[in-house]
Design a protein around this motif. Structure first.
Motif, mmCIF file in Angstrom:
data_model
loop_
_atom_site.group_PDB
_atom_site.id
_atom_site.type_symbol
_atom_site.label_atom_id
_atom_site.label_comp_id
_atom_site.label_asym_id
_atom_site.label_seq_id
_atom_site.Cartn_x
_atom_site.Cartn_y
_atom_site.Cartn_z
ATOM 1 N N SER A 173 0.741 -1.315 -0.002
ATOM 2 C CA SER A 173 -0.016 0.089 0.103
ATOM 3 C C SER A 173 0.818 1.148 -0.079
ATOM 4 N N THR A 174 1.787 1.063 0.636
ATOM 5 C CA THR A 174 2.867 2.361 0.701
ATOM 6 C C THR A 174 3.587 2.640 -0.590
ATOM 7 N N GLN A 175 3.836 1.418 -1.455
ATOM 8 C CA GLN A 175 4.512 1.734 -2.856
ATOM 9 C C GLN A 175 3.452 1.898 -3.821
ATOM 10 N N SER A 224 -4.195 -1.911 -3.303
ATOM 11 C CA SER A 224 -5.514 -1.139 -2.922
ATOM 12 C C SER A 224 -6.353 -1.938 -2.411
ATOM 13 N N GLY A 225 -7.325 -1.252 -1.641
ATOM 14 C CA GLY A 225 -8.427 -1.959 -0.900
ATOM 15 C C GLY A 225 -8.186 -2.484 0.293
ATOM 16 N N ARG A 226 -9.159 -2.932 1.036
ATOM 17 C CA ARG A 226 -9.097 -3.235 2.304
ATOM 18 C C ARG A 226 -8.305 -4.614 2.307
ATOM 19 N N SER A 227 -7.496 -4.966 3.611
ATOM 20 C CA SER A 227 -6.967 -6.143 3.857
ATOM 21 C C SER A 227 -7.298 -7.486 3.186
ATOM 22 N N LEU A 228 -6.354 -8.336 2.846
ATOM 23 C CA LEU A 228 -7.260 -9.640 2.593
ATOM 24 C C LEU A 228 -7.393 -10.301 4.035
ATOM 25 N N HIS A 252 -2.817 1.305 6.819
ATOM 26 C CA HIS A 252 -3.368 1.423 5.499
ATOM 27 C C HIS A 252 -4.919 2.027 5.928
ATOM 28 N N GLU A 253 -5.185 3.300 5.551
ATOM 29 C CA GLU A 253 -6.197 3.992 5.833
ATOM 30 C C GLU A 253 -7.624 3.323 5.596
ATOM 31 N N VAL A 254 -7.521 2.630 4.570
ATOM 32 C CA VAL A 254 -8.869 1.740 4.226
ATOM 33 C C VAL A 254 -9.300 0.649 5.259
#
Length: 736
Positions: free
Chosen positions: A638-640, A644-648, A683-685
């Motif tokens: 997510s930093t790179q 995207s999207g919420r965590s698996l 990750h903000e999501v």
């Protein structure tokens, strides 16, 4: 530790020798007497160092020339020591008293208004006790392990203890003691170190986050005693005079604050690797000699069997040749006799016929007919003899063929049995050699570990190179291909031992590439796919976990369907050790950024979460490590900008288990879960799902109370950097 005003009896309480009146002896003498009564000098050792802290400089009381000793702190354990001080081994009480007398003569003292012999330095006596105990290694051994020759030996333990006796210099007020000149500087130095000691006690009594132990060398030396891992006793001495009421009250308050300090006691043990190395060398020599003896017996037996078989074959061939020759001669003799008999009969009939014809011509017709009949019979007999000879010749030709000889078939069968027995003996020899190689590898690892913690004068690199030089020829002699071929052996014991040897070899990074190139990874995956034996599946999963530590091997494992096999094994297995190996392999794969989506599609995350049903701490620790690795890769992605999207993990329902175990009693589980929470929160999501799942409160706890400073600062930084977390914390009035 004795603390109090000058002249109140600290030195008398701790260091009084009193050889004449034993009832007046100090704590130093009494302590050594108790220690000598409890230990055995045959297996244990006692050593003593005696130093003083004078004007913020550490001096050796046993060697006055050594007057500027430095303090050394172990960066890993935090233990503080003074290796430059003289260390004397004690064998009896009298030698210890002589040592104390030498130290007291070198201690600095002066005459003041409060005391004629006022101590102007802090005296510190350190007694080191090393005891030997024996304990078994905490490894779980399977039934196959106990049946084999690789049962783990008893390992000697060394328990180290340290008793520190501190005679502090007395606190004093200048206007009462009348100190001037150099004595005034001494008093300032004494009061400075005692003031630093008081600050540390105050900070520990108030549970302050920062304890200023580095403000003085005295507090650094007493680090274990001030809220550390040692049991601490404080003797407070006061004077009865009303003139010193202020000092008395201050001393008592110091003692009250010190009573609030709590220490966490810790037993310090370590393996005695020198003794263990000697035992392993003896065991290795025995195994080598036994293997050589068995190899010699095997070679002699094989040579004897071959010689016996050759003798039997030669004897049978001679017997067959003699029998055939006798049969041929017999047939020839019978044929010759038949011819001779026929000739005699023909001559006899000719004579009889000629005589009858001459004397009586009437019987000539009958004689000729009989003669013809006899000739026909002889011709028939001759043909029958020739057919018999031909038949015997054909039988002789058939008997001369090796595959057609009945007795020869028996001996061929015997030879096949001997070859099968030879093959079994070769497999047993290969197993013994692999056992020897495994013991050598374990001895090599023990030596390397001992050398890393050994003395400065040791040469670990030379010892390790020597061990590698001994292991390399043995490994080449057995051969990796032969070891891998035993994985397909029909004998279950051979197969189990072979997979154990491959797993031990896979633990060494230098062997992993060779194992993969030789097809070892495919063989291990085949064992997971085709065998239901719990031991084979457990050890095979452990070997795959070792290979999965290499990034290039991780992609090969995924390409060959390894994660599906590991997931199926996790679903079928109930043994905690098997589940621990499978979870370790999946956890290693979770640390690869390239494999995350495929890992999830092949059921790796669900298999990892499914293993929490076991409840075993080792299994849960590996599950937590895998989740932390997966969350770290997602955070990096997510930093790179590649994720995207919420965590698996949240999509697969792992958040509830993470929150439940964030404050687990087991340290490894809690540490990995705390890291996973911190990585998910970056990750903000994921933030809103974490807030609804109760993860906010765990992050706040981590930021406040986590024992590891790096995790604590990461949690605090994550909470401050997220706008959603900040809004929720303001709403709930949470402050860090």
């Amino acid at each position: 530790m004795a603390y109090g005003q000058t002249g109140t009896g600290k030195t008398f309480t701790l260091g009084q020798l009193s050889e004449d009146d034993k009832s007046a002896r100090g704590i130093m003498v009494r302590a050594m007497e108790d220690i000598l009564a409890e230990v055995s000098l045959e297996t244990d050792s006692i050593s003593v160092s005696y130093i003083q802290l004078y004007m913020e400089a550490i001096q050796d009381l046993l060697d006055p020339a050594n007057d500027n000793i430095s303090i050394v702190e172990d960066p890993k354990t935090g233990d503080v020591s003074v290796p430059g001080a003289t260390l004397v081994e004690i064998r009896d009480q009298q030698s210890f008293i002589e040592l104390l007398r030498v130290g007291e003569t070198h201690r600095i003292a002066a005459n003041t208004k409060l005391n004629t012999e006022s101590s102007r330095s802090h005296a510190i006596l350190m007694i080191h006790v090393k005891g030997s105990v024996v304990g078994r290694e905490d490894a779980l051994l399977s039934e196959a392990d106990y049946a084999s020759n690789l049962v783990k030996p008893l390992k000697p333990l060394v328990r180290r203890s340290k008793l520190v006796l501190v005679d502090l210099a007395g606190s004093e007020r200048i206007h009462k003691s009348g100190s001037e000149g150099h004595m005034l500087e001494e008093a300032k130095s004494i009061n400075l170190s005692l003031s630093a000691l008081g600050k540390c006690i105050n900070a520990l009594a108030e549970n302050s986050a920062h304890v200023p132990v580095r403000d003085s060398k005295l507090t650094r030396l007493l680090r274990d005693s001030l809220g550390g891992t040692a049991r601490t006793s404080l003797i407070v001495t006061i004077g009865p005079s009303p003139r010193h009421r202020g000092e008395t009250a201050s001393t008592i308050l110091f003692g009250q604050r010190a009573m609030k300090v709590e220490n966490m006691l810790k037993i310090k043990e370590e393996f005695d690797y020198k003794s263990l190395s000697r035992k392993l060398e003896i065991q290795l020599d025995k195994l080598i000699s036994e293997n050589e003896r068995q190899q010699k017996v095997f070679d002699d037996e094989v040579e004897r069997i071959n010689l016996q078989a050759q003798n039997r074959i030669s004897e049978v061939e001679r017997n067959f040749a003699d029998a055939l020759e006798k049969e041929r001669l017999k047939c020839q003799m019978e044929y010759m006799e038949s011819i001779k008999t026929l000739e005699e009969k023909m001559v006899s009939h000719q004579r009889n016929g000629f005589s009858d014809h001459k004397c009586n011509g009437e019987g000539s017709g009958a004689s000729v007919a009989e003669l013809k009949k006899l000739l026909e019979n002889e011709v028939h007999l001759r043909k029958a003899a020739e057919e018999e000879i031909n038949k015997l010749k054909s039988q002789l030709e058939q008997l001369m063929q090796p595959g057609a000889v009945r007795d020869s078939e028996k001996f061929h069968k015997i030879l096949e049995e001997e070859a099968s027995q030879k093959k079994k003996l070769e497999e047993e020899t290969m197993i013994l050699r692999s056992q020897l190689m495994q013991m050598t590898l374990e001895a090599d690892q023990m030596r390397r570990f001992f050398d890393r913690g050994g003395s400065r004068n040791s040469l670990p690199s030379q010892d390790i190179n020597l061990q590698k030089a001994q292991v390399a020829p043995l490994f080449e002699q057995v051969g990796l291909q032969k070891i891998l071929s035993l994985l397909e052996s029909e004998d279950p014991n051979v197969r189990i031992h072979a997979v154990k040897v491959v797993a031990n070899l896979a633990a060494e990074e230098a062997n992993q590439e060779r194992i993969v190139e030789a097809g070892g990874l495919s063989s291990l995956l085949m064992l997971l796919r085709s065998f239901e034996d719990e031991t084979i599946r457990r050890v095979a999963a452990g070997a795959i976990a070792n290979l999965a530590m290499n990034e290039s091997n991780q992609e090969l494992i995924m390409a060959q369907g390894g994660i599906s096999l590991l997931s199926k094994t996790a679903a079928d297995a109930d043994d905690p050790q098997t589940l621990r190996m499978v979870a370790g392999a999946i956890a290693n794969l979770c640390g690869n950024d390239k494999l995350q989506m495929r890992l999830r599609l092949d059921g790796g995350i669900k298999a990892l979460l499914g293993m929490v049903r076991c409840g075993h701490p080792d299994v849960l620790s590996q599950v937590a490590r895998g989740i932390a690795n997966f969350a770290k890769c997602e955070s990096r992605g997510s930093t790179q900008g590649t994720k995207s999207g919420r965590s698996l993990l949240i999509e697969d329902g792992a958040l509830s288990w993470i929150v439940q175990n964030a404050n687990n009693e087991a340290g490894p589980i809690r540490r990995h879960i705390e890291l996973a929470l911190c990585h998910l929160a970056q990750h903000e999501v994921n933030v809103k799902y974490m807030i609804s799942g109760g993860a906010l409160w765990e992050l706040v706890r981590i930021a406040r109370d986590c024992s590891r400073e790096d995790i604590r600062s990461l949690a605090a930084r994550t909470l401050h950097s997220s706008p959603t977390f900040r809004i929720e914390m303001r709403r709930l009035r949470i402050e860090l």
